[in-house]
Design an enzyme around this catalytic site. Structure first.
Site, PDB file in Angstrom:
ATOM      1  N   THR A 169     -54.216  35.182  44.486  1.00  0.00           N
ATOM      2  CA  THR A 169     -55.200  35.433  45.334  1.00  0.00           C
ATOM      3  C   THR A 169     -54.665  36.256  46.679  1.00  0.00           C
ATOM      4  O   THR A 169     -53.565  35.886  47.102  1.00  0.00           O
ATOM      5  CB  THR A 169     -55.952  34.324  45.796  1.00  0.00           C
ATOM      6  OG1 THR A 169     -56.740  33.814  44.818  1.00  0.00           O
ATOM      7  CG2 THR A 169     -56.821  34.714  46.867  1.00  0.00           C
ATOM      8  N   ARG A 197     -68.480  30.581  37.544  1.00  0.00           N
ATOM      9  CA  ARG A 197     -67.939  29.972  38.705  1.00  0.00           C
ATOM     10  C   ARG A 197     -67.472  30.921  39.913  1.00  0.00           C
ATOM     11  O   ARG A 197     -67.177  31.879  39.655  1.00  0.00           O
ATOM     12  CB  ARG A 197     -66.708  29.179  38.255  1.00  0.00           C
ATOM     13  CG  ARG A 197     -65.872  28.457  39.386  1.00  0.00           C
ATOM     14  CD  ARG A 197     -64.893  29.394  39.936  1.00  0.00           C
ATOM     15  NE  ARG A 197     -64.105  28.299  40.612  1.00  0.00           N
ATOM     16  CZ  ARG A 197     -62.893  28.947  41.597  1.00  0.00           C
ATOM     17  NH1 ARG A 197     -62.570  30.185  41.562  1.00  0.00           N
ATOM     18  NH2 ARG A 197     -62.410  28.141  42.305  1.00  0.00           N
ATOM     19  N   VAL A 198     -68.105  30.574  41.068  1.00  0.00           N
ATOM     20  CA  VAL A 198     -67.641  31.037  42.374  1.00  0.00           C
ATOM     21  C   VAL A 198     -66.694  30.275  43.186  1.00  0.00           C
ATOM     22  O   VAL A 198     -67.013  29.187  43.425  1.00  0.00           O
ATOM     23  CB  VAL A 198     -68.875  31.673  43.115  1.00  0.00           C
ATOM     24  CG1 VAL A 198     -68.448  32.222  44.441  1.00  0.00           C
ATOM     25  CG2 VAL A 198     -69.891  32.297  42.433  1.00  0.00           C
ATOM     26  N   GLY A 199     -65.514  30.838  43.575  1.00  0.00           N
ATOM     27  CA  GLY A 199     -64.471  30.075  44.602  1.00  0.00           C
ATOM     28  C   GLY A 199     -64.847  30.381  46.029  1.00  0.00           C
ATOM     29  O   GLY A 199     -66.018  30.819  46.359  1.00  0.00           O
ATOM     30  N   ASP A 200     -63.951  30.092  46.707  1.00  0.00           N
ATOM     31  CA  ASP A 200     -63.838  29.981  48.230  1.00  0.00           C
ATOM     32  C   ASP A 200     -63.910  31.341  48.560  1.00  0.00           C
ATOM     33  O   ASP A 200     -64.168  31.810  49.765  1.00  0.00           O
ATOM     34  CB  ASP A 200     -62.995  28.981  48.713  1.00  0.00           C
ATOM     35  CG  ASP A 200     -61.654  29.552  48.465  1.00  0.00           C
ATOM     36  OD1 ASP A 200     -61.190  29.965  47.229  1.00  0.00           O
ATOM     37  OD2 ASP A 200     -60.653  29.686  49.409  1.00  0.00           O
ATOM     38  N   THR A 220     -56.323  30.572  50.405  1.00  0.00           N
ATOM     39  CA  THR A 220     -55.946  30.857  49.152  1.00  0.00           C
ATOM     40  C   THR A 220     -55.464  29.153  48.564  1.00  0.00           C
ATOM     41  O   THR A 220     -54.864  28.291  49.323  1.00  0.00           O
ATOM     42  CB  THR A 220     -54.719  31.418  48.765  1.00  0.00           C
ATOM     43  OG1 THR A 220     -54.321  31.365  47.439  1.00  0.00           O
ATOM     44  CG2 THR A 220     -53.388  31.389  49.685  1.00  0.00           C
ATOM     45  N   GLY A 221     -55.976  29.001  47.132  1.00  0.00           N
ATOM     46  CA  GLY A 221     -55.731  27.690  46.886  1.00  0.00           C
ATOM     47  C   GLY A 221     -56.934  27.353  45.953  1.00  0.00           C
ATOM     48  O   GLY A 221     -57.797  28.180  45.270  1.00  0.00           O
ATOM     49  N   GLY A 223     -60.162  26.418  45.002  1.00  0.00           N
ATOM     50  CA  GLY A 223     -61.520  26.917  45.901  1.00  0.00           C
ATOM     51  C   GLY A 223     -62.283  26.065  46.170  1.00  0.00           C
ATOM     52  O   GLY A 223     -63.229  25.779  47.063  1.00  0.00           O
TER      53      GLY A 223
HETATM   54  N1  ASP Z   1     -58.993  30.598  46.200  1.00  0.00           N
HETATM   55  C1  ASP Z   1     -59.237  31.197  44.817  1.00  0.00           C
HETATM   56  C2  ASP Z   1     -60.583  30.509  44.236  1.00  0.00           C
HETATM   57  O1  ASP Z   1     -60.524  29.409  44.077  1.00  0.00           O
HETATM   58  C3  ASP Z   1     -57.870  30.950  44.061  1.00  0.00           C
HETATM   59  C4  ASP Z   1     -56.789  31.118  44.479  1.00  0.00           C
HETATM   60  O2  ASP Z   1     -56.412  31.261  45.906  1.00  0.00           O
HETATM   61  O3  ASP Z   1     -55.770  31.423  43.928  1.00  0.00           O
HETATM   62  O4  ASP Z   1     -61.027  31.301  43.413  1.00  0.00           O
END
Ligand code: ASP
Length: 303
Positions: A169, A197-200, A220-221, A223
């Site tokens: 990301t 699915r929706v992430g952060d 990033t991480g 989500g």
């Molecule tokens: N934060 C992103 C998500 O959960 C993924 C990522 O940062 O690698 O969609």
């Protein structure tokens, strides 16, 4: 004073997988993005333009999980999310689940600048992109062999969930010479994600936040945890209401709150004084920073 920081995702990247050539490629990609954004800042440009320019470079780089090179959802499609925020006036734009937009961060900016809304999803976002004159790309534009294999392994139950695919990301935060802060984030989300699915990353206050009175943040991480902890806004709140500086506030959320919740990942953040924070609680986070005082760093694993 002007400064920019970028990230290229957080997660596990076992040292054995990190060949010197791969490390060089990650560092080069991060540095290209930093220079693209810094060039804008150096010529007196706006932090908003700088973060979009930096993120676009990373979206086009197949190494990173955004744009070309994005991970695959369980349905075998690339479903992309992005957001952008202007710290001057708290305007923001975001898109989620887009499949045919080459640069989701550019579309997020258009949502902010040319629509009355903050977030557009799926087919509606694609329709808006067409109306704005963006030329659609086939979903295969984003495809890489590496991501196909990652999905295959995950569906076959052979992959440790998210291993390496969490890396990628992308995001940028910047302070310009006029004192304005901005943040942008773009992602393919998480490998094998299901059901829309929706992430952060496209959620303002979770994956992205910017306000001139405190900081700009891109996360990033994993989500789901970043949404629950409202990570980006929480960092801003700690600065506003507890008077923490950007490094202490970002640390408290990433190494404190998120760890207690079980969420792995990191953030990049820049304060109004140009100080940059790059904390993460995962094995690694692809990251870099550059400022008008001569700083230029990139990093992958823990220092
Ligand atoms: N934060 C992103 C998500 O959960 C993924 C990522 O940062 O690698 O969609």
């Amino acid at each position: 004073m002007h400064a920019i920081a970028v990230h290229g995702g957080a997660g596990t990247l076992p040292a054995a997988d990190l060949t010197p050539a791969k490390e060089r490629a990650y560092r080069d990609g991060l540095e290209r993005a930093l220079r693209a954004g810094f060039g804008v800042l150096d010529s007196g440009g706006a932090s908003l333009d700088a973060v979009v320019a930096a993120v676009q470079v990373l979206e086009d780089d197949p190494l990173f999980n955004a744009g070309h090179g994005a991970v695959l959802a369980a349905n075998g499609q690339h479903e992309l999310d992005a957001s952008v925020m202007d710290g001057r006036d708290l305007r923001a734009g975001a898109v989620t689940g887009v499949r045919h937009v080459r640069s989701p961060v550019v579309l997020a900016r258009l949502v902010m600048d040319r629509s009355p809304h903050v977030m557009l999803a799926g087919p509606g976002a694609e329709e808006f992109a067409l109306e704005q004159g963006l030329v659609p790309v086939p979903n295969t534009h984003f495809a890489t062999e590496r991501r196909r294999l990652e999905l295959e392994q995950m569906l076959a139950g052979r992959a440790e969930a998210g291993r390496e695919s969490l890396m990628g990301t992308v995001g940028a935060v910047a302070l310009d010479a006029h004192g304005n802060l901005a943040a942008a984030t773009s992602t393919g989300g998480m490998t094998g994600k299901k059901w829309g699915r929706v992430g952060d990353s496209p959620i303002i206050g979770a994956g992205t936040y910017a306000a001139n009175d405190c900081c700009a943040v891109s996360a990033t991480g994993h989500g789901e945890y970043f949404i629950r902890a409202a990570v980006a806004h929480e960092i801003a709140s700690l600065m506003r209401y507890r008077g923490l500086d950007v490094v202490a506030a970002a640390d408290e959320v990433v190494r404190g709150q998120l760890v207690r919740l079980g969420g792995s990942g990191g953030v990049i953040a820049v304060g109004r004084d140009g100080r940059v924070a790059l904390p993460f609680n995962s094995e690694g986070m692809l990251r870099g920073a550059m400022d008008s005082r001569g700083l230029l760093v990139t990093g992958l694993l823990q220092d």
